[in-house]
Design a protein around this motif. Sequence first.
Motif, PDB file in Angstrom:
ATOM      1  N   ARG A 196     -15.433  10.606  31.987  1.00 24.17           N
ATOM      2  CA  ARG A 196     -15.878   9.259  31.650  1.00 24.17           C
ATOM      3  C   ARG A 196     -14.813   8.578  30.803  1.00 24.17           C
ATOM      4  NH1 ARG A 196     -20.997   8.880  27.993  1.00 24.17           N
ATOM      5  NH2 ARG A 196     -19.501   8.319  26.371  1.00 24.17           N
ATOM      6  N   LEU A 197     -14.507   7.317  31.111  1.00 16.53           N
ATOM      7  CA  LEU A 197     -13.504   6.575  30.359  1.00 16.53           C
ATOM      8  C   LEU A 197     -14.123   5.763  29.233  1.00 16.53           C
ATOM      9  CD1 LEU A 197     -11.263   5.291  33.305  1.00 16.53           C
ATOM     10  CD2 LEU A 197     -10.788   7.179  31.749  1.00 16.53           C
ATOM     11  N   ALA A 198     -15.308   5.217  29.459  1.00 14.41           N
ATOM     12  CA  ALA A 198     -15.946   4.364  28.458  1.00 14.41           C
ATOM     13  C   ALA A 198     -16.474   5.195  27.294  1.00 14.41           C
ATOM     14  CB  ALA A 198     -17.089   3.567  29.095  1.00 14.41           C
ATOM     15  N   PHE A 199     -16.210   4.728  26.063  1.00 13.53           N
ATOM     16  CA  PHE A 199     -16.693   5.395  24.847  1.00 13.53           C
ATOM     17  C   PHE A 199     -16.339   6.889  24.866  1.00 13.53           C
ATOM     18  CE2 PHE A 199     -19.448   1.717  25.558  1.00 13.53           C
ATOM     19  CZ  PHE A 199     -19.279   1.043  24.353  1.00 13.53           C
ATOM     20  N   ASN A 200     -15.074   7.152  25.110  1.00 15.65           N
ATOM     21  CA  ASN A 200     -14.600   8.526  25.167  1.00 15.65           C
ATOM     22  C   ASN A 200     -13.161   8.547  24.676  1.00 15.65           C
ATOM     23  OD1 ASN A 200     -14.615  11.263  25.633  1.00 15.65           O
ATOM     24  ND2 ASN A 200     -14.747  11.138  27.861  1.00 15.65           N
ATOM     25  N   HIS A 201     -12.654   9.729  24.370  1.00 14.88           N
ATOM     26  CA  HIS A 201     -11.252   9.897  23.984  1.00 14.88           C
ATOM     27  C   HIS A 201     -10.772  11.172  24.652  1.00 14.88           C
ATOM     28  CE1 HIS A 201      -8.208   9.034  20.530  1.00 14.88           C
ATOM     29  NE2 HIS A 201      -7.595   9.462  21.616  1.00 14.88           N
ATOM     30  N   LEU A 202      -9.885  11.016  25.642  1.00 19.03           N
ATOM     31  CA  LEU A 202      -9.479  12.143  26.477  1.00 19.03           C
ATOM     32  C   LEU A 202      -8.268  12.845  25.893  1.00 19.03           C
ATOM     33  CD1 LEU A 202      -9.690  10.485  30.018  1.00 19.03           C
ATOM     34  CD2 LEU A 202     -11.541  11.385  28.590  1.00 19.03           C
ATOM     35  N   SER A 203      -8.329  14.171  25.818  1.00 17.97           N
ATOM     36  CA  SER A 203      -7.159  14.929  25.379  1.00 17.97           C
ATOM     37  C   SER A 203      -6.058  14.878  26.420  1.00 17.97           C
ATOM     38  CB  SER A 203      -7.537  16.381  25.088  1.00 17.97           C
ATOM     39  OG  SER A 203      -8.009  17.014  26.269  1.00 17.97           O
ATOM     40  N   SER A 204      -6.439  14.703  27.683  1.00 17.91           N
ATOM     41  CA  SER A 204      -5.476  14.492  28.755  1.00 17.91           C
ATOM     42  C   SER A 204      -6.190  13.815  29.910  1.00 17.91           C
ATOM     43  CB  SER A 204      -4.854  15.804  29.234  1.00 17.91           C
ATOM     44  OG  SER A 204      -3.989  15.578  30.334  1.00 17.91           O
ATOM     45  N   ALA A 205      -5.553  12.820  30.499  1.00 16.15           N
ATOM     46  CA  ALA A 205      -6.149  12.106  31.623  1.00 16.15           C
ATOM     47  C   ALA A 205      -5.731  12.683  32.962  1.00 16.15           C
ATOM     48  CB  ALA A 205      -5.770  10.626  31.554  1.00 16.15           C
TER      49      ALA A 205
END
Length: 334
Positions: A196-205
Amino acid sequence: MTESTRELVIVGVGSAPFDALLEILEDRKTVTPGQLKLVIEDEADVDPQVFANRSVAVTPLKDFVFTPDQVVLLLTGGELATAALAQAEQAGAWVVDAAGITRGDESVALIHPLLNSAELNQSDESDRKVIAVPGAGAAMIAEALYPLKSQLQSVEVVLNQPVSALGKASVDAAAAQTARLFNGQEPDVDEGTGQRLAFNHLSSAEALLESGHSFSELALVLELRRLLGEGVALDATINTASVFHGQLANLSVQLNTEQPLDTVRGLLSNGARLEMCERPSAQDAVGSENTLLGRLRTGLVSPRQVIFCAASDNLRKDVAINCVQIVHLLLKTH
């Protein structure tokens, strides 16, 4: 051949930086509507685009003819850009790769308009007429580090990129997910990242390589090394933050010798297109033509360690403006 009779061909209509690019081209009067050509995939259906109050047709690649009088700007990757690059180069046109399809190709010069544009004048007839533009993250970080170039021993980068760094489709996906969450609905997972992209913080995309790095992280290191010199040790981490536009990097720099913090601040303050502030944010940077630098401090690990952050508008400043400056140089002098 005069500048006014040459053409700018843009491959990548509707890509993430496309609207900002057209706006800057119009504001700076880099080209006229008659000089602007737009190319799309053969099966795509795109309406004519408005530029300087004129309608500019969009032509499928199969119907477009490249000529030596053109500068071809690649804004998108994939088969379209690969085919356009081959056809444009065969025709003798200049090609500016802002999509990263020539990344790692040592026969292609990596040009940042503020840092090494003089290399354009050092090419000879045997060189390829293809130029690569640094990715948005590398462009911002290289600008931020350039005033310290002669002092750099090592740099560790943590880049927080926005979803627009992943492309227009990811921006649309994040917007749709946000709307669903606000309406109490479970959003679909983004196909490109699997998260999920919204309201998230990805360690790697993206998927990780055997080393544990992502391809984008190694590409960032490669581009910084080419811009700053092989003698600088570099490592990078790229996170993806749940914002649409604007990037922020935390930089941990090891200098060759201990320097007073005021000396470092003075060097950074005099850097081209750099603006010092206390607490930079991506929001403050969006719309600005400067890279914002702040939170400058001496590290606790070593007296030769300096830590600071940099923030910028990834689409407008680090892609669109850089491309326009390079296009202007090519149209005017090559």
